[in-house]
Design an enzyme around this catalytic site. Structure first.
Site, mmCIF file in Angstrom:
data_model
loop_
_atom_site.group_PDB
_atom_site.id
_atom_site.type_symbol
_atom_site.label_atom_id
_atom_site.label_comp_id
_atom_site.label_asym_id
_atom_site.label_seq_id
_atom_site.Cartn_x
_atom_site.Cartn_y
_atom_site.Cartn_z
ATOM 1 N N TYR A 148 1.828 -12.476 12.507
ATOM 2 C CA TYR A 148 1.396 -11.426 11.571
ATOM 3 C C TYR A 148 0.838 -10.214 12.335
ATOM 4 C CZ TYR A 148 -0.936 -9.118 7.695
ATOM 5 O OH TYR A 148 -1.328 -8.189 6.761
ATOM 6 N N LYS A 152 2.403 -6.347 12.546
ATOM 7 C CA LYS A 152 1.701 -5.153 12.063
ATOM 8 C C LYS A 152 1.521 -4.112 13.172
ATOM 9 C CE LYS A 152 1.477 -6.269 7.789
ATOM 10 N NZ LYS A 152 2.214 -5.475 6.809
HETATM 11 N N1 LIG Z 1 -4.349 -7.933 1.051
HETATM 12 C C1 LIG Z 1 -4.830 -7.668 2.259
HETATM 13 O O1 LIG Z 1 -5.994 -7.965 2.593
HETATM 14 C C2 LIG Z 1 -3.982 -6.950 3.276
HETATM 15 C C3 LIG Z 1 -4.603 -6.506 4.454
HETATM 16 C C4 LIG Z 1 -3.846 -5.825 5.391
HETATM 17 C C5 LIG Z 1 -2.500 -5.585 5.159
HETATM 18 N N2 LIG Z 1 -1.929 -6.049 4.005
HETATM 19 C C6 LIG Z 1 -0.510 -5.790 3.828
HETATM 20 O O2 LIG Z 1 -0.278 -5.142 2.599
HETATM 21 C C7 LIG Z 1 0.987 -5.527 2.080
HETATM 22 C C8 LIG Z 1 0.828 -6.063 0.663
HETATM 23 O O3 LIG Z 1 -0.082 -7.171 0.694
HETATM 24 P P1 LIG Z 1 -0.619 -7.808 -0.667
HETATM 25 O O4 LIG Z 1 -1.936 -8.428 -0.352
HETATM 26 O O5 LIG Z 1 -0.514 -6.832 -1.752
HETATM 27 O O6 LIG Z 1 0.437 -8.992 -0.818
HETATM 28 P P2 LIG Z 1 1.126 -9.573 -2.156
HETATM 29 O O7 LIG Z 1 1.654 -10.907 -1.750
HETATM 30 O O8 LIG Z 1 0.183 -9.483 -3.292
HETATM 31 O O9 LIG Z 1 2.310 -8.558 -2.442
HETATM 32 C C9 LIG Z 1 3.442 -8.515 -1.622
HETATM 33 C C10 LIG Z 1 4.640 -8.181 -2.471
HETATM 34 O O10 LIG Z 1 5.772 -8.165 -1.596
HETATM 35 C C11 LIG Z 1 6.812 -8.898 -2.205
HETATM 36 N N3 LIG Z 1 7.688 -9.460 -1.175
HETATM 37 C C12 LIG Z 1 7.445 -10.483 -0.330
HETATM 38 N N4 LIG Z 1 8.527 -10.741 0.418
HETATM 39 C C13 LIG Z 1 9.478 -9.840 0.040
HETATM 40 C C14 LIG Z 1 10.810 -9.604 0.439
HETATM 41 N N5 LIG Z 1 11.409 -10.361 1.380
HETATM 42 N N6 LIG Z 1 11.494 -8.595 -0.139
HETATM 43 C C15 LIG Z 1 10.919 -7.829 -1.112
HETATM 44 N N7 LIG Z 1 9.665 -8.027 -1.550
HETATM 45 C C16 LIG Z 1 8.952 -9.022 -0.966
HETATM 46 C C17 LIG Z 1 6.131 -9.995 -3.017
HETATM 47 O O11 LIG Z 1 6.981 -10.515 -4.036
HETATM 48 C C18 LIG Z 1 4.920 -9.244 -3.554
HETATM 49 O O12 LIG Z 1 5.188 -8.612 -4.796
HETATM 50 C C19 LIG Z 1 1.559 -6.559 3.067
HETATM 51 O O13 LIG Z 1 2.393 -5.903 3.987
HETATM 52 C C20 LIG Z 1 0.326 -7.069 3.768
HETATM 53 O O14 LIG Z 1 0.607 -7.546 5.050
HETATM 54 C C21 LIG Z 1 -2.629 -6.716 3.058
#
Ligand SMILES: NC(=O)c1ccc[n+]([C@@H]2O[C@H](COP(=O)([O-])OP(=O)(O)OC[C@H]3O[C@@H](n4cnc5c(N)ncnc54)[C@H](O)[C@@H]3O)[C@@H](O)[C@H]2O)c1
Length: 257
Positions: A148, A152
């Site tokens: 991960y 990133k």
């Molecule tokens: N939530 C956090 O604390 C956090 C922190 C840092 C970075 N992020 C990043 O932010 C982004 C969103 O995270 P989140 O917490 O909203 O996650 P989430 O799981 O709530 O949302 C992710 C979305 O991406 C979709 N997805 C997954 N695989 C896919 C694919 N192969 N093709 C198309 N869609 C796909 C899922 O169906 C979902 O709707 C991610 O890249 C995550 O790494 C999140």
């Protein structure tokens, strides 16, 4: 006739992507792409947008999604790439299964690359646009979820490279690094990892977690004309996690005066 510019949000069916889709819908016609088609269509219907099924790891899917937007909706002016997966557990290198490593890289790194390759190139050919990728504070620091964190850091590097690649063609490319953001997915992980939520909020300068809306507001700023002079940068939206974490070596961030 709808004259709003067109934006595409990947991973727009939930979490940060859904928040971005809802926020961008105030100024754009939004195409919500997600591997979860039903949820993408539901969000799109609620915001007057278009929901499309797309697995960002598949070159054929991404190409056909970008073609469909171009032919059925119009030229893309903005794109926010939120599709991503958070590595559920930290594995040591000795126990890390290759398939699991590859799956995280495929969605986070390859998925971001593919959308840039097809949609970004089209924006460049048409003379303008703005792309926001989603990295993470994990890409800035040593982090025990190896795939991960590496994915990133790769997203940040790719963002800077593409900003230079397409800058003269009027395409700006920037990334956002969310800190711990209270999406439904992260709330699940808090339970799985048995995290102490107070410990995590105490690591940040602001003493709290990030809300999905705060990432969405930053994405809306970056795609707007207010950010017209900004390209090739990363904006951490982390409630001050990056600046607060090292203070743990000095008894932590001071309390409010
Ligand atoms: N939530 C956090 O604390 C956090 C922190 C840092 C970075 N992020 C990043 O932010 C982004 C969103 O995270 P989140 O917490 O909203 O996650 P989430 O799981 O709530 O949302 C992710 C979305 O991406 C979709 N997805 C997954 N695989 C896919 C694919 N192969 N093709 C198309 N869609 C796909 C899922 O169906 C979902 O709707 C991610 O890249 C995550 O790494 C999140």
């Amino acid at each position: 006739m709808d004259t709003k510019p067109i934006a595409l949000v990947t991973g727009g069916a939930g979490g940060i992507g859904e928040a971005c889709a809802r926020r961008l819908a105030e100024t754009h016609k939004v195409v919500v792409c997600d591997v979860n088609e039903d949820a993408a269509v539901k969000v799109a219907d609620e915001i007057g947008g278009i929901g499309l099924a797309c697995d960002v790891t598949s070159e054929a899917d991404v190409r056909s999604c970008v073609d469909k937007v171009d032919s059925d909706v119009g030229p893309l002016r903005a794109m926010v790439m939120c599709a991503g997966i958070i590595q559920e557990r930290a594995f040591s290198p000795e126990e890390f299964e290759q398939d699991h490593w590859d799956q995280v890289q495929a969605v986070n790194t390859r998925g971001t690359w593919l959308f840039c390759k097809f949609a970004g190139a089209r924006m460049a050919a048409l003379g303008g646009g703005s792309i926001v990728t989603i990295s993470s504070v994990a890409g800035h620091r040593s982090w025990p979820t190896h795939s991960y964190a590496a994915s990133k850091a790769a997203v940040m590097s790719l963002t800077k490279g593409l900003a230079a690649e397409w800058g003269r063609s009027g395409v700006r490319v920037n990334s956002i690094s969310p800190g711990f953001t209270l999406t439904p997915r992260l709330k699940e992980l808090i339970k799985v990892r048995n995290w102490d939520t107070d410990t995590l909020s105490n690591q940040t300068a602001l003493g709290r977690w990030v809300e999905p809306d705060e990432i969405a507001d930053t994405a809306a700023f970056l795609v707007s004309d207010m950010a017209r002079g900004i390209t090739g940068i990363d904006i951490p939206v982390d409630a001050g996690w990056l600046c607060g974490i090292n203070w743990l070596s000095f008894n932590g961030v001071p309390a409010a005066r």
